[in-house]
Write a protein that holds these residues in place. Sequence first.
Motif, short mmCIF file in Angstrom:
data_model
loop_
_atom_site.label_atom_id
_atom_site.label_comp_id
_atom_site.label_asym_id
_atom_site.label_seq_id
_atom_site.Cartn_x
_atom_site.Cartn_y
_atom_site.Cartn_z
N ASN A 319 0.59 -1.11 -0.64
CA ASN A 319 -0.23 -0.19 0.37
C ASN A 319 0.58 0.92 0.24
O ASN A 319 2.18 1.07 -0.39
CB ASN A 319 -1.03 -0.06 1.02
N TYR A 320 0.31 2.16 -0.33
CA TYR A 320 0.98 3.68 -0.17
C TYR A 320 1.51 3.63 1.40
O TYR A 320 0.58 3.52 1.87
CB TYR A 320 -0.08 4.82 -0.56
N GLY A 321 2.44 4.92 1.26
CA GLY A 321 2.97 4.96 3.03
C GLY A 321 4.00 4.48 3.17
O GLY A 321 5.16 4.25 2.66
N ASP A 426 -1.77 9.56 -2.09
CA ASP A 426 -2.54 8.26 -2.13
C ASP A 426 -3.87 8.40 -2.86
O ASP A 426 -4.67 8.83 -2.82
CB ASP A 426 -3.53 7.72 -0.62
N ASN A 428 -5.51 5.88 -2.63
CA ASN A 428 -6.62 5.25 -2.29
C ASN A 428 -8.29 6.07 -2.15
O ASN A 428 -9.08 6.00 -1.94
CB ASN A 428 -6.61 4.44 -1.00
#
Length: 441
Positions: A319-321, A426, A428
């Motif tokens: 995922n992003y981050g 992000d 998402n």
Amino acid sequence: MTSSNSRVQATGNELAVTGLLSRRSFTISRSTALLGLSLLALTTAWSGATSWYILRKDDLAARLISRETSRQYAYEDRIAALRADVDRLASRALLDQDGVEARVGEIAMRQAELESRQSLVNAVAESLQSAGIGVSQAAKNPLRQRMIKPEEPVRASGVTSFAPFASGKPTPAPETLPLRGAGERSAPWQSGEIEEPVPPAKRVAEALIQLDQSIERSSATQLAALREIDKTLGDTQKTLRSALAETRLDTDKLAVATPVPKGVGGPLVPVNLDASAGPFEATLSSLQPRIATVFRLRSLVEQLPIRRPLAGELELSSNYGYRADPFTRGAALHTGMDLRAEHGAPIRATGPGKVVTAEYSGGYGNMVEIEHAGGITTRYAHMSAILVSEGQTVAAGALVGRVGSTGRSTGPHLHYETRIDGDPADPNRFLRAGDKLAGQL
């Protein structure tokens, strides 16, 4: 001597005859006497009656003339009364005709107004449907053909009383003509029953009442269609605002960058609506700002990269981050999201825009970067094949490449990244917004 003797002899003969006559007697029976008396009485009565008739003839003639004159006057009075009745009925028929013509004119005006309203409803429904906003079929149904034609004469009596009502195609007459009212009678006909004919003016009045009620129902249907459109717009506006809230973008900034559609134009002819004219006008007037708002929000949403880059369910591998780098195992910022997919799977643009990069780019490997509205860009990395070129304009859903493992990669996957004014964001946020608008784009 001879002549003297002759006279004496003649005289003697006459005396003899006279003597014979004077000596004869007649006998009359009683019936003959009664018959003679009866004839005498009848003759006397007839003579008296004739004399009385002659004397009274002038009086009888005067009475006969007086009687005939009285009878003639009575006939003339009756004829005058009948003529007055005819004139009164004719005047009433003229008044009825004037009333029917006034009603027909009023209904024709209402029908023209109804058709004008329907054109507005159709225009609103078609504009919303062209923008992808679903409306019910009832809001787009046209009215039936015009029933009232102002150019046709209307009469309150006679067969032409039904001239204003449209008829179907002409059909041949049946071989056996049905009896009037035969289909409406539930009980068998009884001897002595007589149906009173319905006056033509009453039939016309009933037909006009039915047409008036039909127009009222059409007006109510139009108003219900507008209210349904208003409800649909309200739900759509709520969904669009919720989707835009997921992106956390400045909608005012995006509104400035909204492109103007090409291939449209024309003089501005605004529609002036008086909200106080009625519920239809009030509802349509309240729809105008909501329609403009929905169109603006939808235009903003259509420019954003909110669609999925891969078909089917997305399989997230990273995922992003912040994360542990797959090669160094140290902490690192992952500026996008990794989506696992089969090698060669199609990669599609998540929004409309212009290709600004389509080349091999270091750790990204084969990478395509697309510039969208409002300073937003998307990157598609590690592709096995690039299918677009720099400077190319692409639409949402356009094929831009295929999944691979080029660059700094441990296996086939898509590195999908979004940036706002060059800073990572992000992805998402945009994908969640797209999920909320699934089926509307």
